[in-house]
Design a protein around this motif. Structure first.
Motif, PDB file in Angstrom:
ATOM      1  N   PRO A   1       0.667  -1.307  -0.170  1.00 40.73           N
ATOM      2  CA  PRO A   1       0.018  -0.147   0.044  1.00 40.73           C
ATOM      3  C   PRO A   1       0.933   1.300   0.029  1.00 40.73           C
ATOM      4  N   ASP A   2       0.405   2.275  -0.559  1.00 47.12           N
ATOM      5  CA  ASP A   2       0.991   3.690  -0.220  1.00 47.12           C
ATOM      6  C   ASP A   2       1.320   4.085   1.040  1.00 47.12           C
ATOM      7  N   ASN A   3       2.518   4.735   1.356  1.00 48.56           N
ATOM      8  CA  ASN A   3       2.862   5.330   2.657  1.00 48.56           C
ATOM      9  C   ASN A   3       1.908   6.388   3.446  1.00 48.56           C
TER      10      ASN A   3
ATOM     11  N   ASP B   1     -19.114  -8.440   2.036  1.00 50.86           N
ATOM     12  CA  ASP B   1     -19.569  -8.104   0.695  1.00 50.86           C
ATOM     13  C   ASP B   1     -18.640  -8.119  -0.378  1.00 50.86           C
ATOM     14  N   SER B   2     -18.031  -9.270  -0.773  1.00 49.18           N
ATOM     15  CA  SER B   2     -17.300  -9.258  -1.714  1.00 49.18           C
ATOM     16  C   SER B   2     -17.789  -9.412  -2.948  1.00 49.18           C
ATOM     17  N   GLN B   3     -19.000  -9.934  -3.227  1.00 47.93           N
ATOM     18  CA  GLN B   3     -19.623  -9.934  -4.384  1.00 47.93           C
ATOM     19  C   GLN B   3     -20.008  -8.463  -5.084  1.00 47.93           C
TER      20      GLN B   3
ATOM     21  N   GLU C   1      -8.358  -7.746  -1.929  1.00 48.98           N
ATOM     22  CA  GLU C   1      -7.066  -6.914  -1.725  1.00 48.98           C
ATOM     23  C   GLU C   1      -7.766  -5.351  -1.286  1.00 48.98           C
ATOM     24  N   SER C   2      -8.715  -4.922  -1.825  1.00 47.85           N
ATOM     25  CA  SER C   2      -9.187  -3.790  -1.379  1.00 47.85           C
ATOM     26  C   SER C   2      -9.546  -3.711   0.139  1.00 47.85           C
ATOM     27  N   PHE C   3     -10.256  -4.698   0.568  1.00 39.88           N
ATOM     28  CA  PHE C   3     -10.688  -4.887   1.875  1.00 39.88           C
ATOM     29  C   PHE C   3      -9.353  -5.114   2.947  1.00 39.88           C
TER      30      PHE C   3
ATOM     31  N   SER D   1      -5.603  -2.805   6.710  1.00 42.02           N
ATOM     32  CA  SER D   1      -4.055  -2.679   7.054  1.00 42.02           C
ATOM     33  C   SER D   1      -3.632  -1.331   7.087  1.00 42.02           C
ATOM     34  N   ASP D   2      -4.421  -0.323   6.674  1.00 39.18           N
ATOM     35  CA  ASP D   2      -4.067   1.210   6.955  1.00 39.18           C
ATOM     36  C   ASP D   2      -4.619   1.417   8.464  1.00 39.18           C
TER      37      ASP D   2
END
Length: 313
Positions: free
Chosen positions: A108-110, A142-144, A166-168, A173-174
């Motif tokens: 991810p971005d810093n 709600d991955s779908q 990955e978006s989740f 992680s942020d």
């Protein structure tokens, strides 16, 4: 957390055997139609049934590569997770949702956060993650909808589904990184004695980050295998000030070493002169010699020698 995932126990046939049956059905349909045209069969029912089976049968073919899985549904009801690799034939009325179980990198971005003492810092991380529980990943989040671009009706591919996961992870992680960064000071200058810091923590900080990440991702069926901080710096608005402070601390530390060494060298010189009887010095001249030696040994530049041709008395 308890998992609801279980192995698919429904009927699954070897795909090549099923392919042979498909060709046999097609051949039977063609034969029955020819027989009906020639008048040897009174009704085309065999052709109609064969044609219907020939159209429905291919829907059941499934191909699965290593480290892939299919979540099986029967009219919306979860029937298990199919993980056998190869070419198979499964009930064509079963709906399958394919996912990848392979490990993936995420960088991810810093982000800009505040450490324990409130200093703004820039911090980044790199993650290695994989899908651990297919039921939670497919039905607990709600991955779908995310994979379908928010509409929920667009075709969902394996790639889109993994991007949704990955978006989740990016969002979680942020949040985890912000929490960990707020638990520790940037370096030892801001921390208390023997306290763990972001700069010197190394493996211990990475272990804390990994634990926080998996704690947040437990509900999603996703698992982070490795997490480590790969970027750490003061925020630009205070970076110059902190650099000067570090330089000042380094200069002070270096001066302490220089003075410590100079004192030991002056003491050694005076002891040598006294022990070997080179010259007898009173206290005043000892003080002058100590002063001159300290200037020579501690100066940043080389001292300019002055030759004294006069008498000591």
């Amino acid at each position: 957390m308890e998992t609801k995932e279980f192995e698919f126990k429904g009927f699954a046939m070897n795909g090549f055997v099923a392919l042979f049956i498909e060709f046999a059905i097609i051949g039977l349909s063609i034969w029955s139609m020819a027989e009906f045209v020639l008048g040897k069969l009174s009704s085309p029912w065999l052709f109609v049934v064969g044609l219907l089976l020939a159209c429905i049968f291919p829907i059941g073919f499934r191909k699965l590569e290593p480290n892939e899985a299919m979540v099986m549904l029967f009219f919306g009801k979860y029937r298990g997770t199919f993980t056998k690799t190869g070419f198979h034939w499964i009930n064509p009325f079963m709906t399958s949702k394919k996912v990848s179980l392979r490990a993936r990198n995420l960088n991810p971005d810093n982000i800009k956060v505040n450490d324990k003492t409130g200093n703004p810092i820039m911090i980044g991380q790199i993650l290695v993650w994989k899908l651990k529980d297919t039921y939670k990943a497919m039905f607990e989040i709600d991955s779908q909808t995310m994979a379908g671009g928010g509409s929920g009706t667009a075709p969902v591919t394996v790639s889109n589904r993994m991007k949704a996961f990955e978006s989740f992870i990016k969002v979680q992680s942020d949040a985890a990184l912000r929490e960990v960064a707020g638990m520790f000071a940037y370096d030892e200058n801001e921390a208390e004695a023997d306290e763990l810091t972001l700069r010197a923590g190394g493996k211990e900080i990475n272990d804390v980050l990994l634990a926080k990440l998996n704690e947040r991702l437990a509900m999603s069926g996703l698992e982070v295998l490795e997490a480590r901080i790969n970027y750490l710096a003061y925020s630009p608005e205070i970076a110059a000030v902190m650099l000067r402070r570090q330089q000042a601390a380094a200069i002070i530390s270096a001066r302490e070493k220089i003075v410590e060494g100079a004192v030991s060298m002056v003491k050694m010189a005076l002891d040598k002169l006294k022990d070997e009887g080179v010259v007898e010095l009173d206290e005043e001249r000892k003080a002058a010699m100590v002063s001159n030696l300290m200037v020579v040994l501690c100066a940043d530049e080389s001292a300019q020698p002055v030759v004294n041709t006069g008498s000591l008395y």
